[in-house]
Design an enzyme around this catalytic site. Structure first.
Site, PDB file in Angstrom:
ATOM      1  CG  HIS A  66     -60.321  -2.863   0.142  1.00 25.02           C
ATOM      2  ND1 HIS A  66     -61.121  -2.512  -0.921  1.00 25.02           N
ATOM      3  CD2 HIS A  66     -59.926  -4.146  -0.082  1.00 25.02           C
ATOM      4  CE1 HIS A  66     -61.205  -3.533  -1.759  1.00 25.02           C
ATOM      5  NE2 HIS A  66     -60.496  -4.534  -1.277  1.00 25.02           N
TER       6      HIS A  66
ATOM      7  CB  CYS B 137     -61.594   1.668  -5.705  1.00 30.81           C
ATOM      8  SG  CYS B 137     -62.494   2.238  -4.357  1.00 30.81           S
TER       9      CYS B 137
HETATM   10  C1  CIR Z   1     -65.726  -5.116  -4.411  1.00 29.16           C
HETATM   11  O1  CIR Z   1     -66.402  -5.537  -3.484  1.00 29.16           O
HETATM   12  O2  CIR Z   1     -64.692  -5.659  -4.761  1.00 29.16           O
HETATM   13  C2  CIR Z   1     -66.218  -3.893  -5.150  1.00 29.16           C
HETATM   14  N1  CIR Z   1     -67.636  -3.889  -5.166  1.00 29.16           N
HETATM   15  C3  CIR Z   1     -65.693  -2.635  -4.509  1.00 29.16           C
HETATM   16  C4  CIR Z   1     -64.197  -2.528  -4.552  1.00 29.16           C
HETATM   17  C5  CIR Z   1     -63.719  -1.237  -4.021  1.00 29.16           C
HETATM   18  N2  CIR Z   1     -62.296  -1.158  -4.100  1.00 29.16           N
HETATM   19  C6  CIR Z   1     -61.537  -0.475  -3.275  1.00 29.16           C
HETATM   20  O3  CIR Z   1     -62.013   0.092  -2.305  1.00 29.16           O
HETATM   21  N3  CIR Z   1     -60.235  -0.486  -3.476  1.00 29.16           N
END
Ligand code: CIR
Length: 277
Positions: A181, A268
């Site tokens: 991201h 997140c």
């Molecule tokens: C994903 O791949 O969606 C989750 N394992 C990690 C999401 C992390 N989110 C973020 O950095 N905003």
């Protein structure tokens, strides 16, 4: 707050400055399925669920200590990545944009976030074929930088732009490389100052900003949350922490070792926004 969600929500936190405008942090309980999370750039490694939950509580306590009123959404036991609540919405003062996450497995996460946020903001929802993850949206004042990532597509960015432009925001779409991201690569750590990994996003994309680079041995060190004047930052990146301290910033280090294995960072795990006065 809508009645349907009231019973499921845990509100915690203390107010050391009740005269200030209310700052809300929405989190979500770590799912029992976290070990089978989505992974894009990391190899799977065993996740200690009990430790992940303990660390998540400590993260929530750190936010509460920074004058956030915590609202913890209930666990979605079958949704491995639901703790990463940031990806389900973009909350601005004027409205909340409910996302359509790029990973199909994550799309069901948004409905309970929407039910909660409806009590605070007017909602706009990203529709198919658009996709958008909140982790790709970095707000700097009235500018929203948005990562064109594996999770956020052109349609999603157009829909976001249509929703926010009437409120005076400018959307700037940016390319990323080698990371999940935009906020994996760059976050705001003080007014006018970004913390970034220049290997993942071009420094030139932010001509008007001052930029502090992560220590080269800590590529994930750019993911930080600014809460008031405090930078919440991962304990796994002590060299970058030194750089932040060297700039005179106040740093609150939190251990996120288990959610880091799920490709999550400190941004997140919460949605932080101003609540009612
Ligand atoms: C994903 O791949 O969606 C989750 N394992 C990690 C999401 C992390 N989110 C973020 O950095 N905003």
């Amino acid at each position: 707050m809508p009645d349907a969600t009231k019973k499921d929500i845990v509100v915690a936190g203390k107010f050391t400055h009740p005269e200030r405008k209310l700052r809300i942090a929405v989190t979500r309980e770590v799912s029992a399925a976290l070990p089978s999370c989505e992974l894009s750039y990391l190899r799977r490694s065993p996740i200690d669920l009990a430790l992940a939950r303990k660390q998540h509580r400590a993260y929530e306590e750190a936010l509460a200590a920074l004058d956030c009123r915590l609202i913890r959404l209930p666990e979605l036991p079958e949704q491995a990545d639901a703790v990463f609540v940031e990806d389900t919405a973009v909350v601005l003062d004027e409205l909340a944009v409910i996302t359509r996450p790029g990973a199909e497995s994550r799309r069901v996460e948004t409905s309970s976030t929407a039910a909660l946020l409806a009590g605070f903001r007017r909602l706009v929802t990203i529709m198919a074929p658009g996709t958008l993850d909140g982790g790709d949206v970095l707000q700097v004042g009235r500018t929203l930088y948005v990562g064109r990532s594996g999770r956020s597509n052109g349609q999603g960015i157009v829909q976001l732009t249509d929703a926010v432009t009437p409120h005076g925001y400018t959307v700037v779409a940016l390319d990323l490389k080698d990371c999940l991201h935009l906020k994996t690569a760059v976050t705001l750590v003080a007014p006018g100052l970004l913390l970034m990994n220049p290997a993942w996003v071009e420094r030139d994309a932010f001509p008007d900003m001052d930029c502090l680079e992560v220590d080269p041995v800590e590529p994930h060190g750019a993911n930080a949350v600014l809460v008031g004047h405090n930078v919440v930052h991962p304990r796994s990146c002590p060299r970058t922490r030194e750089r932040l301290l060297g700039r005179g910033l106040q740093v609150v280090s939190v251990d996120m070792s288990e959610t880091e294995k799920a490709e999550g960072g400190v941004t997140c795990c919460s949605l932080i926004f101003q609540g009612p006065a």
